[in-house]
Motif scaffolding. Sequence first.
Motif, mmCIF file in Angstrom:
data_model
loop_
_atom_site.group_PDB
_atom_site.id
_atom_site.type_symbol
_atom_site.label_atom_id
_atom_site.label_comp_id
_atom_site.label_asym_id
_atom_site.label_seq_id
_atom_site.Cartn_x
_atom_site.Cartn_y
_atom_site.Cartn_z
ATOM 1 N N LEU A 150 24.459 -19.106 -19.567
ATOM 2 C CA LEU A 150 25.881 -19.177 -19.247
ATOM 3 C C LEU A 150 26.205 -18.515 -17.910
ATOM 4 C CD1 LEU A 150 27.415 -18.422 -22.760
ATOM 5 C CD2 LEU A 150 27.041 -20.634 -21.666
ATOM 6 N N ALA A 151 25.452 -17.478 -17.538
ATOM 7 C CA ALA A 151 25.705 -16.818 -16.262
ATOM 8 C C ALA A 151 25.435 -17.738 -15.083
ATOM 9 C CB ALA A 151 24.859 -15.551 -16.145
ATOM 10 N N ASN A 152 24.605 -18.750 -15.266
ATOM 11 C CA ASN A 152 24.280 -19.697 -14.197
ATOM 12 C C ASN A 152 24.914 -21.063 -14.426
ATOM 13 O OD1 ASN A 152 22.020 -18.251 -12.483
ATOM 14 N ND2 ASN A 152 21.530 -17.853 -14.619
ATOM 15 N N PHE A 153 25.863 -21.138 -15.341
ATOM 16 C CA PHE A 153 26.531 -22.402 -15.645
ATOM 17 C C PHE A 153 27.858 -22.447 -14.898
ATOM 18 C CE2 PHE A 153 29.228 -25.132 -18.331
ATOM 19 C CZ PHE A 153 28.457 -26.283 -18.314
ATOM 20 N N GLY A 154 27.995 -23.373 -13.994
ATOM 21 C CA GLY A 154 29.217 -23.469 -13.205
ATOM 22 C C GLY A 154 29.322 -24.825 -12.550
ATOM 23 N N GLY A 155 30.177 -24.896 -11.549
ATOM 24 C CA GLY A 155 30.331 -26.147 -10.829
ATOM 25 C C GLY A 155 31.189 -27.153 -11.572
ATOM 26 N N VAL A 156 30.930 -28.421 -11.309
ATOM 27 C CA VAL A 156 31.716 -29.510 -11.895
ATOM 28 C C VAL A 156 31.590 -29.554 -13.413
ATOM 29 C CG1 VAL A 156 32.079 -32.006 -11.903
ATOM 30 C CG2 VAL A 156 31.580 -30.820 -9.754
ATOM 31 N N PRO A 157 30.392 -29.382 -14.023
ATOM 32 C CA PRO A 157 30.335 -29.398 -15.492
ATOM 33 C C PRO A 157 31.222 -28.352 -16.149
ATOM 34 C CG PRO A 157 28.140 -29.618 -14.573
ATOM 35 C CD PRO A 157 29.048 -29.275 -13.424
ATOM 36 N N LEU A 158 31.266 -27.144 -15.597
ATOM 37 C CA LEU A 158 32.122 -26.104 -16.165
ATOM 38 C C LEU A 158 33.587 -26.477 -16.020
ATOM 39 C CD1 LEU A 158 32.451 -23.319 -17.431
ATOM 40 C CD2 LEU A 158 32.363 -22.337 -15.137
ATOM 41 N N GLY A 254 31.058 -9.990 -6.156
ATOM 42 C CA GLY A 254 30.395 -10.890 -5.211
ATOM 43 C C GLY A 254 30.196 -12.277 -5.771
ATOM 44 N N ALA A 255 29.832 -12.382 -7.057
ATOM 45 C CA ALA A 255 29.638 -13.695 -7.669
ATOM 46 C C ALA A 255 30.940 -14.472 -7.725
ATOM 47 C CB ALA A 255 29.048 -13.535 -9.066
ATOM 48 N N SER A 256 32.025 -13.808 -8.053
ATOM 49 C CA SER A 256 33.325 -14.481 -8.106
ATOM 50 C C SER A 256 33.825 -14.840 -6.715
ATOM 51 C CB SER A 256 34.335 -13.576 -8.816
ATOM 52 O OG SER A 256 35.623 -14.157 -8.825
ATOM 53 N N PHE A 257 33.585 -13.963 -5.762
ATOM 54 C CA PHE A 257 34.080 -14.197 -4.404
ATOM 55 C C PHE A 257 33.402 -15.395 -3.758
ATOM 56 C CE2 PHE A 257 34.237 -13.223 0.186
ATOM 57 C CZ PHE A 257 35.613 -13.039 0.334
ATOM 58 N N ALA A 258 32.138 -15.625 -4.086
ATOM 59 C CA ALA A 258 31.383 -16.709 -3.457
ATOM 60 C C ALA A 258 31.469 -18.025 -4.220
ATOM 61 C CB ALA A 258 29.914 -16.304 -3.317
ATOM 62 N N ALA A 259 32.084 -18.042 -5.412
ATOM 63 C CA ALA A 259 32.157 -19.272 -6.201
ATOM 64 C C ALA A 259 33.012 -20.317 -5.480
ATOM 65 C CB ALA A 259 32.729 -18.980 -7.582
ATOM 66 N N TYR A 260 32.561 -21.560 -5.523
ATOM 67 C CA TYR A 260 33.268 -22.622 -4.797
ATOM 68 C C TYR A 260 33.442 -23.897 -5.615
ATOM 69 C CZ TYR A 260 33.916 -26.561 -1.603
ATOM 70 O OH TYR A 260 34.369 -27.705 -1.009
ATOM 71 N N ALA A 261 32.348 -24.399 -6.188
ATOM 72 C CA ALA A 261 32.363 -25.740 -6.782
ATOM 73 C C ALA A 261 33.322 -25.827 -7.962
ATOM 74 C CB ALA A 261 30.948 -26.136 -7.222
ATOM 75 N N THR A 262 33.359 -24.804 -8.801
ATOM 76 C CA THR A 262 34.236 -24.844 -9.970
ATOM 77 C C THR A 262 35.692 -24.893 -9.558
ATOM 78 O OG1 THR A 262 32.605 -23.606 -11.256
ATOM 79 C CG2 THR A 262 34.855 -23.653 -12.089
ATOM 80 N N PRO A 272 45.135 -20.747 -3.434
ATOM 81 C CA PRO A 272 44.541 -20.456 -2.114
ATOM 82 C C PRO A 272 43.330 -19.544 -2.234
ATOM 83 C CG PRO A 272 46.581 -19.216 -2.417
ATOM 84 C CD PRO A 272 46.464 -20.134 -3.590
ATOM 85 N N LEU A 273 42.176 -20.060 -1.812
ATOM 86 C CA LEU A 273 40.938 -19.296 -1.811
ATOM 87 C C LEU A 273 40.234 -19.517 -0.487
ATOM 88 C CD1 LEU A 273 39.592 -20.093 -5.404
ATOM 89 C CD2 LEU A 273 40.812 -18.041 -4.671
ATOM 90 N N ILE A 274 39.504 -18.518 -0.030
ATOM 91 C CA ILE A 274 38.831 -18.611 1.259
ATOM 92 C C ILE A 274 37.745 -19.676 1.225
ATOM 93 C CG2 ILE A 274 37.209 -16.791 0.669
ATOM 94 C CD1 ILE A 274 38.734 -17.487 4.125
ATOM 95 N N SER A 275 37.086 -19.846 0.086
ATOM 96 C CA SER A 275 36.048 -20.870 -0.003
ATOM 97 C C SER A 275 36.638 -22.267 0.127
ATOM 98 C CB SER A 275 35.290 -20.730 -1.324
ATOM 99 O OG SER A 275 36.190 -20.792 -2.429
ATOM 100 N N MET A 276 37.839 -22.463 -0.397
ATOM 101 C CA MET A 276 38.512 -23.764 -0.252
ATOM 102 C C MET A 276 38.879 -24.026 1.214
ATOM 103 S SD MET A 276 38.526 -24.796 -3.379
ATOM 104 C CE MET A 276 36.973 -23.899 -3.473
#
Length: 324
Positions: A150-158, A254-262, A272-276
Amino acid sequence: MTTAPTPVPASASAAQSGGGDPGPVSPTTAPARTAEAPRPGKRRAGGRAWLAALPLLLFFVIGFGLPAVAIAIGAFTTSTDAPDGGGTFTTDNLTGSLQGAYWTALWGSVKLSLLTALIATVVGLPLAQAVATSRFRVFREAVMSASGVLANFGGVPLAFMFVATLGNSGEVTKKLGLTRHGWSLYTFSGLSVVYLYFLVPLMVITITPALEGLRVQWREAASNNGATSLQYWRHVALPVLLPSLLGGFVLLFGASFAAYATAEAMVGSSVPLISMQIGDALSGNVLVGQGNLALALGLDMIVVACLVMAVYLPLQRRSAKWLA
């Protein structure tokens, strides 16, 4: 003609006779100690030890070093679509990345990361404690394996899973009538709930080794001195775990700050997010002559990441000293 026998030291005489106390040895008869010369095999092995890390160093230089240098150079030069043809030194990109909508996006990412990291730390600690103190090996292995997935589950599927479950037409939303209570998945709060799905398991993985490092003797000593369980955690366990907790919090940030795909798949630009903003800039959604603005935004994220690592590494070393 006879010769007098050579006098033998008392220590040597006793050693030859096989018993008895050799008695004090005079400085003149004590054997001299010489420093042991390093073995040639060990010296050669130590000289080649760095070769094992060479592939990792090459990967780091190619995968992280060169892109970081390119980002830094591009952030301080004009874009190729600029009126002057690009390539000239400027600080406008960096200045623009800290103003207006870009500053709002940067601050939004920081707030989201702080909030989700704090909640995940508070929720993940008791879950990890339940895992560390469980007597059932199957339960421990199941929880740790699930946390790793679950810690590595993210992106479009999540994002799709939460949209189908807690979206405006999701199954849980319709059955519980969450829309009537003001619930919306496509907001700052909804995105925070989604991020907790992978941050809480990450916290469990991070803090469980530290909890397993707490000595049983510490709890027994506290109990023998009349301390309650709450007093033990307040005065013994939490002070020892504090560096690990802070280190885990920084890692979650750091993990939350760098998240993008989800976030991109679920909320787009509504939050508004910096990754967007970096994604929009890379796709060409910027003004003419500001193509390198995305590189300046990326440099802002690198600076934040470096600050996070500067805090995390000393905390990790301190926790390892206590729990070794």
